[in-house]
Write a protein that holds these residues in place. Structure first.
Motif, mmCIF file in Angstrom:
data_model
loop_
_atom_site.group_PDB
_atom_site.id
_atom_site.type_symbol
_atom_site.label_atom_id
_atom_site.label_comp_id
_atom_site.label_asym_id
_atom_site.label_seq_id
_atom_site.Cartn_x
_atom_site.Cartn_y
_atom_site.Cartn_z
ATOM 1 N N VAL A 117 0.862 -1.190 0.000
ATOM 2 C CA VAL A 117 0.000 0.000 0.000
ATOM 3 C C VAL A 117 0.895 1.236 0.000
ATOM 4 O O VAL A 117 1.773 1.371 0.863
ATOM 5 C CB VAL A 117 -0.923 0.036 1.237
ATOM 6 N N TYR A 118 0.687 2.120 -0.965
ATOM 7 C CA TYR A 118 1.437 3.372 -1.050
ATOM 8 C C TYR A 118 0.490 4.503 -0.673
ATOM 9 O O TYR A 118 -0.467 4.779 -1.417
ATOM 10 C CB TYR A 118 1.954 3.585 -2.481
ATOM 11 N N ASN A 119 0.741 5.145 0.463
ATOM 12 C CA ASN A 119 -0.158 6.219 0.906
ATOM 13 C C ASN A 119 0.347 7.579 0.423
ATOM 14 O O ASN A 119 1.100 8.263 1.123
ATOM 15 C CB ASN A 119 -0.314 6.211 2.427
ATOM 16 N N LEU A 120 -0.094 7.959 -0.770
ATOM 17 C CA LEU A 120 0.319 9.234 -1.373
ATOM 18 C C LEU A 120 -0.764 10.301 -1.241
ATOM 19 O O LEU A 120 -0.515 11.470 -1.524
ATOM 20 C CB LEU A 120 0.631 9.034 -2.869
ATOM 21 N N VAL A 147 1.185 -7.028 4.629
ATOM 22 C CA VAL A 147 0.943 -5.904 3.721
ATOM 23 C C VAL A 147 2.026 -4.861 3.997
ATOM 24 O O VAL A 147 2.150 -4.384 5.122
ATOM 25 C CB VAL A 147 -0.445 -5.263 3.970
ATOM 26 N N ARG A 148 2.797 -4.532 2.992
ATOM 27 C CA ARG A 148 3.838 -3.519 3.177
ATOM 28 C C ARG A 148 3.245 -2.122 2.952
ATOM 29 O O ARG A 148 2.445 -1.929 2.030
ATOM 30 C CB ARG A 148 5.003 -3.792 2.226
ATOM 31 N N PHE A 149 3.653 -1.172 3.795
ATOM 32 C CA PHE A 149 3.057 0.164 3.778
ATOM 33 C C PHE A 149 4.128 1.219 3.518
ATOM 34 O O PHE A 149 5.182 1.213 4.161
ATOM 35 C CB PHE A 149 2.379 0.437 5.129
ATOM 36 N N TYR A 150 3.827 2.140 2.586
ATOM 37 C CA TYR A 150 4.721 3.270 2.308
ATOM 38 C C TYR A 150 4.013 4.564 2.684
ATOM 39 O O TYR A 150 2.877 4.810 2.236
ATOM 40 C CB TYR A 150 5.081 3.326 0.810
ATOM 41 N N MET A 179 4.534 -3.972 11.875
ATOM 42 C CA MET A 179 4.139 -3.738 10.481
ATOM 43 C C MET A 179 5.350 -3.415 9.620
ATOM 44 O O MET A 179 6.294 -2.777 10.084
ATOM 45 C CB MET A 179 3.151 -2.567 10.397
ATOM 46 N N HIS A 180 5.308 -3.847 8.370
ATOM 47 C CA HIS A 180 6.357 -3.465 7.414
ATOM 48 C C HIS A 180 5.978 -2.084 6.883
ATOM 49 O O HIS A 180 5.370 -1.940 5.821
ATOM 50 C CB HIS A 180 6.450 -4.491 6.285
ATOM 51 N N ALA A 181 6.290 -1.053 7.686
ATOM 52 C CA ALA A 181 5.869 0.314 7.356
ATOM 53 C C ALA A 181 7.099 1.200 7.190
ATOM 54 O O ALA A 181 7.890 1.346 8.124
ATOM 55 C CB ALA A 181 4.973 0.860 8.468
#
Ligand code: NAP
Ligand code: G4F
Length: 326
Positions: free
Chosen positions: A75-78, A120-123, A171-173
């Motif tokens: 998930v890319y939080n832009l 779920v990896r988070f950016y 989390m993978h954040a």
């Protein structure tokens, strides 16, 4: 097949990232807000394979539903209220979207992951604006944050919350602390595009002058297409972390004007540029310049497009667009 959910897919970075992930074979999902978003047409044209899911960062249940549809691995939080000047007029909205919106997405992922923390990896799209009244030059991952705008404060909250979810829940954040990055897709409210559009219009005789605010502000300006690669690289690391992404060079607005006007054959732009206090900010970030050595060493990332090439690319594109618009 990897699956990515991008919030802010209608924005500058969302479009470049969507293209990059599509090229890499991802199934791309984009969160889109509003009942009749005017940028949908552009997203359909540039990302015909992407699946769009309706939702809003201020609406937690819509994010949980979006995760259910996309079933993403990344998930890319832009998504954000991203225009700094606007954030003083709309501080509460900026906080709701840019700060709490990131928390909503982190919480949605935590609930969605359940017992599978890290699946779920988070950016998080963090920003050099968090450095604000810069406490050291150049700025790196450990530099103290001193935000100078409601936007900067909101991004600092989201940045620390991302670290907190990583440390609290495994989390993978990851956070990318990105310095200014621009392109022909940059919104016309930001200074680089305001300049490239005006210079193109001046060259074509459609506009006489350009009115700006603080000409002494300095920024570390890179190309957005290079910066989305760094986002993707962060997500491929076994261990989540935070990285400064920058060109490590700074230029003031006067040098930006030098390059942009030179592209249309004007060496002395002083007669074309005016200043108006309405474009000055209540508190300014005077000097931003990054130290991206950690990202360069750990991710093998480096920018490809330099300052002059970037400005020329933007002016050339606006010359074509403005000429087409009769
Ligand atoms: P941008 O072009 O302004 O795009 C912002 C995106 O956020 C748009 O797609 C917008 O959608 C979406 N958005 C706004 N409110 C939302 C809401 N309530 N719910 C869901 N989405 C919402 O920004 P950008 O330049 O691509 O930047 C991408 C991200 O990186 C932003 O978070 C920005 O703050 C951050 N950042 C940018 C830079 C830079 O120099 N570009 C540097 C550091 C960090 P609509 O089309 O619906 O408005
Ligand atoms: O282009 P800007 O509006 O970008 P700013 O404020 O640096 O923010 C951008 O970069 C951040 C990263 O540091 C992002 F997080 C953020 O989302 C956004 O993408 O303004 C750049 C500089 C400022 O110092 C501003 O005061 O240009 C100065 N400026 C002078 N005259 C102007 C103008 N900025 C704008 N937008 N318009 C003017 O007329």
């Amino acid at each position: 097949m990897k699956r990515a959910l991008i919030t802010g897919i209608t924005g500058q970075d969302g479009l470049y990232l969507g293209e990059l992930l599509t090229q890499k074979g991802y199934e791309v999902f984009g969160l889109v807000r509003g009942q009749n978003n005017p940028k949908l047409e552009l997203v359909h044209a540039l990302l015909p394979q992407a699946t769009l899911v309706f939702g809003d960062l201020t609406d937690l249940s819509s994010l949980i539903r979006a995760l259910g549809v996309a079933q993403p691995t990344e998930v890319y939080n832009l998504g954000a209220v991203s225009f700094v000047a606007y954030s003083w007029e709309n501080a509460a909205l900026t906080t709701d979207v840019t700060a709490k919106g990131a928390l909503n997405m982190l919480e949605a992922i935590r609930l969605y992951e359940g017992a599978n923390a890290g699946s779920v990896r988070f950016y998080q799209a963090s920003s050099s604006e968090m450095f604000g009244k810069a406490q050291e030059v150049p700025q790196r991952e450990a530099t103290l944050l001193w935000p100078r705008s409601p936007y900067g404060v909101a991004k600092a909250f989201a940045h620390h919350m991302t670290i907190n979810y990583r440390e609290s829940y495994g989390m993978h954040a990851s956070s990318g602390v990105l310095f200014n990055h621009e392109s022909p897709r940059r919104g016309p409210e930001f200074v680089t595009r305001k300049v490239s559009q005006a210079v193109a219009r001046i060259a074509l005789g459609k506009q006489q002058t350009l009115t700006l605010g603080n000409l002494d502000a300095s920024r570390d300006w890179g190309f957005a297409g290079d910066y989305v690669e760094a986002m993707w690289l962060m997500m491929q690391q076994d261990v989540a972390d935070d990285y400064v992404i920058s060109t490590d060079e700074t230029h003031n607005l006067r040098s930006l004007l030098d390059v942009a006007f030179a592209r249309i054959g004007i060496d002395d732009w002083s007669g074309y540029v005016k200043q108006d206090a309405k474009f000055m900010r209540p508190a300014e970030v005077d000097l931003l310049v990054g130290d991206s050595s950690k990202a360069r060493a750990a991710l093998g990332w480096a920018p490809r497009v330099g300052f002059t090439e970037l400005v020329n690319m933007m002016v050339d594109t606006d010359l074509t667009l403005q000429a087409d618009q009769a």
